[in-house]
Design a protein around this motif. Structure first.
Motif, mmCIF file in Angstrom:
data_model
loop_
_atom_site.group_PDB
_atom_site.id
_atom_site.type_symbol
_atom_site.label_atom_id
_atom_site.label_comp_id
_atom_site.label_asym_id
_atom_site.label_seq_id
_atom_site.Cartn_x
_atom_site.Cartn_y
_atom_site.Cartn_z
ATOM 1 N N ALA A 101 68.740 57.794 57.740
ATOM 2 C CA ALA A 101 69.692 57.224 58.689
ATOM 3 C C ALA A 101 69.381 57.646 60.126
ATOM 4 C CB ALA A 101 71.111 57.656 58.314
ATOM 5 N N ASP A 102 68.924 58.891 60.326
ATOM 6 C CA ASP A 102 68.747 59.388 61.691
ATOM 7 C C ASP A 102 67.340 59.147 62.269
ATOM 8 O OD1 ASP A 102 67.641 61.094 59.852
ATOM 9 O OD2 ASP A 102 68.213 62.926 60.922
ATOM 10 N N GLY A 103 66.410 58.638 61.448
ATOM 11 C CA GLY A 103 65.076 58.381 61.979
ATOM 12 C C GLY A 103 64.006 58.426 60.908
ATOM 13 N N VAL A 104 62.741 58.454 61.363
ATOM 14 C CA VAL A 104 61.602 58.411 60.448
ATOM 15 C C VAL A 104 60.828 59.721 60.544
ATOM 16 C CG1 VAL A 104 59.372 57.278 60.019
ATOM 17 C CG2 VAL A 104 61.398 55.903 60.509
ATOM 18 N N THR A 105 60.543 60.324 59.367
ATOM 19 C CA THR A 105 59.769 61.559 59.314
ATOM 20 C C THR A 105 58.394 61.258 58.735
ATOM 21 O OG1 THR A 105 61.782 62.819 58.946
ATOM 22 C CG2 THR A 105 59.724 63.909 58.366
ATOM 23 N N LEU A 106 57.342 61.789 59.391
ATOM 24 C CA LEU A 106 55.966 61.618 58.916
ATOM 25 C C LEU A 106 55.405 62.985 58.551
ATOM 26 C CD1 LEU A 106 54.706 59.328 61.827
ATOM 27 C CD2 LEU A 106 55.328 58.564 59.536
ATOM 28 N N THR A 107 54.618 63.061 57.467
ATOM 29 C CA THR A 107 54.029 64.327 57.057
ATOM 30 C C THR A 107 52.568 64.131 56.683
ATOM 31 O OG1 THR A 107 56.152 64.877 56.061
ATOM 32 C CG2 THR A 107 54.318 66.346 55.554
ATOM 33 N N GLY A 108 51.711 65.056 57.169
ATOM 34 C CA GLY A 108 50.301 65.103 56.766
ATOM 35 C C GLY A 108 49.968 66.525 56.400
ATOM 36 N N SER A 109 49.029 66.717 55.460
ATOM 37 C CA SER A 109 48.733 68.075 55.003
ATOM 38 C C SER A 109 47.365 68.127 54.343
ATOM 39 C CB SER A 109 49.801 68.508 53.985
ATOM 40 O OG SER A 109 49.485 69.763 53.451
ATOM 41 N N ASP A 110 46.656 69.241 54.505
ATOM 42 C CA ASP A 110 45.458 69.469 53.698
ATOM 43 C C ASP A 110 45.671 70.701 52.819
ATOM 44 O OD1 ASP A 110 45.212 71.647 55.336
ATOM 45 O OD2 ASP A 110 43.206 71.180 56.057
ATOM 46 N N SER A 111 46.919 71.075 52.648
ATOM 47 C CA SER A 111 47.415 72.220 51.860
ATOM 48 C C SER A 111 47.214 73.567 52.583
ATOM 49 C CB SER A 111 46.883 72.231 50.410
ATOM 50 O OG SER A 111 45.591 72.725 50.372
ATOM 51 N N ASP A 112 46.258 73.676 53.517
ATOM 52 C CA ASP A 112 46.201 74.862 54.390
ATOM 53 C C ASP A 112 47.130 74.656 55.583
ATOM 54 O OD1 ASP A 112 44.379 76.140 52.825
ATOM 55 O OD2 ASP A 112 42.665 75.814 54.138
ATOM 56 N N ILE A 113 46.997 73.475 56.192
ATOM 57 C CA ILE A 113 47.805 73.115 57.356
ATOM 58 C C ILE A 113 48.697 71.940 56.970
ATOM 59 C CG2 ILE A 113 47.734 72.177 59.703
ATOM 60 C CD1 ILE A 113 44.877 73.276 59.928
ATOM 61 N N SER A 114 49.949 71.946 57.412
ATOM 62 C CA SER A 114 50.809 70.780 57.244
ATOM 63 C C SER A 114 51.477 70.497 58.581
ATOM 64 C CB SER A 114 51.890 71.047 56.196
ATOM 65 O OG SER A 114 51.294 71.397 54.960
ATOM 66 N N ILE A 115 51.611 69.213 58.904
ATOM 67 C CA ILE A 115 52.301 68.833 60.136
ATOM 68 C C ILE A 115 53.374 67.817 59.782
ATOM 69 C CG2 ILE A 115 52.088 67.784 62.430
ATOM 70 C CD1 ILE A 115 49.174 68.710 62.502
ATOM 71 N N GLU A 116 54.597 68.085 60.271
ATOM 72 C CA GLU A 116 55.704 67.154 60.042
ATOM 73 C C GLU A 116 56.271 66.750 61.392
ATOM 74 O OE1 GLU A 116 58.704 68.165 56.916
ATOM 75 O OE2 GLU A 116 60.121 67.860 58.569
ATOM 76 N N THR A 117 56.389 65.425 61.630
ATOM 77 C CA THR A 117 56.988 64.992 62.891
ATOM 78 C C THR A 117 58.142 64.050 62.600
ATOM 79 O OG1 THR A 117 55.803 62.940 63.334
ATOM 80 C CG2 THR A 117 54.667 64.956 63.899
ATOM 81 N N PHE A 118 59.004 63.921 63.571
ATOM 82 C CA PHE A 118 60.233 63.148 63.399
ATOM 83 C C PHE A 118 60.413 62.202 64.583
ATOM 84 C CE2 PHE A 118 64.898 62.847 64.063
ATOM 85 C CZ PHE A 118 65.204 62.172 62.886
ATOM 86 N N ILE A 119 60.610 60.920 64.294
ATOM 87 C CA ILE A 119 60.942 59.941 65.339
ATOM 88 C C ILE A 119 62.418 59.607 65.180
ATOM 89 C CG2 ILE A 119 60.260 57.762 66.434
ATOM 90 C CD1 ILE A 119 57.807 57.712 64.594
ATOM 91 N N PRO A 120 63.260 60.049 66.129
ATOM 92 C CA PRO A 120 64.700 59.790 66.007
ATOM 93 C C PRO A 120 64.989 58.311 66.271
ATOM 94 C CG PRO A 120 64.217 60.833 68.108
ATOM 95 C CD PRO A 120 62.917 60.763 67.364
ATOM 96 N N THR A 121 66.068 57.801 65.696
ATOM 97 C CA THR A 121 66.427 56.390 65.943
ATOM 98 C C THR A 121 66.578 56.153 67.442
ATOM 99 O OG1 THR A 121 68.711 56.999 65.543
ATOM 100 C CG2 THR A 121 67.548 55.935 63.738
#
Lengths: 380, 380
Positions: A39-59
């Motif tokens: 409801a509040d936006g879109v979350t994207l996640t990428g990872s190679d299991s050592d590093i993970s990055i999560e970003t959020f685009i709010p509505t």
């Protein structure tokens, strides 16, 4: 799942999480980027299991509408194609719809991509980290500290703990250390008074993680929060979380390695020494050991020379600001020294030699937040 | 040999001749750059036996003193080191001295390089070309003609003559043609009236030579002289000569390949088609054959689509300025088309189709100096 998102925002966020995705992973689901529409936006996640990055685009944010979520849901899309596709979409908006069997449609302008998605339930969950051991740093300072130490980590996996940068805290100071056992780079910074002083000891972050993190850091004073647990570190930016695993093992105690006495002291221009070593390396690089010889002359100069039996030799004298103590002839890996000189932003350096067979220390003359230690090479 | 030369001039000239030197040559002396100091200046030569470049630094020109020759002579120095060394010298002048046994000293500022030279007598002599078959072109035009054809030469050595660009002259026009037998690029130019019209036929210059030449060509109208003999071509610039061998063998007659009829004619924006194919290639590149499908729609649009069973598919419609003739479905190598679209500087193109199984022609709409011919791929 069904949402519409501003294309430029989407491109930016996809590129950020894509930094964590490796095409060489052995876990198939990690070749993808996970997309969650809530409801509040879109979350994207990428990872190679050592590093993970999560970003959020709010509505929406600051009166800008970025996302319209028509139907909540999630999907995983092949990172390699998805990231390239998004970059080349023609319209100002991008519509993403997931139908049965993870079949995903991406629409923008007159273009329609139909992509085979992957099951988002298979995507590993990121750890929930406890905020108790948290501190913060200006992003530009953290970026400097990484740049000025990470080049010295070991490239060899024989002692895995040396492939990382060690973080310690002591008397309100943060100390970063990297060494491959032939050279050592150390950089300190004062932690802000009032900041809950963290208690850090033997926190070793992989060099590769820090290099990736560095690309996300800005050159200004906006802060980044750093949260440390037993096995993970997390860097928290506005709308972006960067996770890295920590390296196992006991980092060597390096404090006692740094010599306190000085037998020969030399003070000279950082840039002049760097350019001189660069020239000398043209010949010694060829012999693959990068050996360069330095000799103090009686007249306030040092001589730099290197020899390749096949190609020839080079000799050069550099005017120094000061030479104290004993005469000296010493040989060293010139590449290691130039690596360090390139990250010293100060105009002048002081080199503290303790004899031809002993380690020597290079420090900027204008502050004591940084030092570089080197082993000599036996030739003379 | 003993001379002093302006460093910036020396760097520029050494870099130019170094373009011809290959580290993979089987002839040891050709790993070097030949330097000849004579009364009127210094001549530098580099060669990989296919391409040779000779440049000349005059003692003085336009009231600038560039070289002082203290003792005439010659030497050959290892190109790889010599070129890098010269670039990194600190002073405004460079002194070069050759002593016994080709031992060479290079001095600049406080730096002294001693290099082991090679015997200049071993260096092959460049051919003396006869000026009878000579013409000239503006450098920017020659650069365009190379850029707009050379990408289409064959990368395969199975038919060596197709790895070059063919030059012909006809009715005062110069015609450059390149083909790898799946696509063909043709570019014409008017030879200046009054210029002794050359008689060119089956002159095939290796694509690699033209790519190297292109880097030496300026973007302005200053002219370059072109001298052609049985086996060699020479491009003459002020103070620089560029030699290339010609390719043996009979270049195919391509004139009859170009269809004259049109079954379906399409006129549209170069850039829109290029961007659309770029997106479609994201998927078809993966299948390694770059197949893209085009279909005329009844409403003045064409549909571009490509399919990868593994990843998914993409469909896109493009508005055309004009569609004439029969309905059409055709498949082609999209990479070949985008290569050509990238060198078409005109805003609009006309595509002349002659059926789904027959070659088709792409031409800019605003002039008739250029055409691109493509074979379709059988899929429908």
């Amino acid at each position: 799942m069904h949402f519409t998102v501003n294309r430029d925002q989407f491109v930016q966020h996809v590129q950020n999480v894509n930094k964590a995705v490796s095409s060489r992973t052995t876990i198939p689901i990690l070749t993808g980027i996970k997309i969650v529409a809530a409801a509040d936006g879109v979350t994207l996640t990428g990872s190679d299991s050592d590093i993970s990055i999560e970003t959020f685009i709010p509505t929406e944010e600051n009166d800008n509408q970025y996302v319209q979520v028509h139907e909540q849901g999630s999907i995983v899309l092949q990172a390699r194609f998805f990231a390239e596709i998004v970059k080349k979409l023609p319209g100002e908006e991008v519509e993403v719809v997931v139908q049965d069997q993870f079949a995903t449609t991406i629409r923008s302008g007159s273009v329609v991509f139909n992509l085979n998605g992957l099951d988002p339930e298979e995507y590993p969950r990121l750890p929930q980290l406890d905020d108790t051991n948290m501190f913060h740093l200006p992003q530009s300072l953290l970026k400097d500290m990484i740049r000025q130490t990470v080049f010295a980590v070991s490239a060899q996996e024989t002692r895995p703990v040396l492939t990382g940068v060690n973080l310690e805290s002591e008397n309100g100071e943060l100390i970063c250390t990297a060494t491959d056992s032939h050279r050592l780079a150390l950089r300190k910074a004062n932690l802000e008074a009032g900041s809950d002083a963290p208690d850090l000891s033997n926190i070793v972050i992989p060099g590769k993680s820090l290099n990736e993190l560095s690309r996300l850091l800005s050159d200004d004073d906006s802060t980044v929060e750093i949260i440390i647990t037993e096995t993970q570190v997390m860097f928290r930016f506005p709308h972006l979380l960067f996770y890295s695993r920590l390296l196992d093992g006991k980092y060597p105690v390096t404090k006692n390695m740094i010599p306190s006495e000085t037998k020969t002291g030399v003070e000279l221009s950082t840039k002049e020494l760097l350019q001189s070593l660069d020239r000398a390396l043209l010949l010694s690089r060829e012999t693959k050991n990068n050996v360069i010889n330095l000799k103090t002359l009686g007249d306030g100069r040092v001589e730099i020379n290197s020899v390749s039996s096949e190609i020839g030799k080079v000799t050069e004298n550099i005017d120094c600001d000061k030479i104290d103590g004993e005469e000296l002839r010493i040989s060293f890996n010139g590449k290691n020294i130039t690596d360090a000189l390139k990250v010293i932003d100060s105009e002048k350096i002081h080199i503290q030699f303790t004899g031809a067979m002993s380690p020597f220390v290079v420090r900027p003359t204008d502050h004591d937040q940084m030092l570089h230690l080197f082993s000599p090479v036996r030739t003379y």
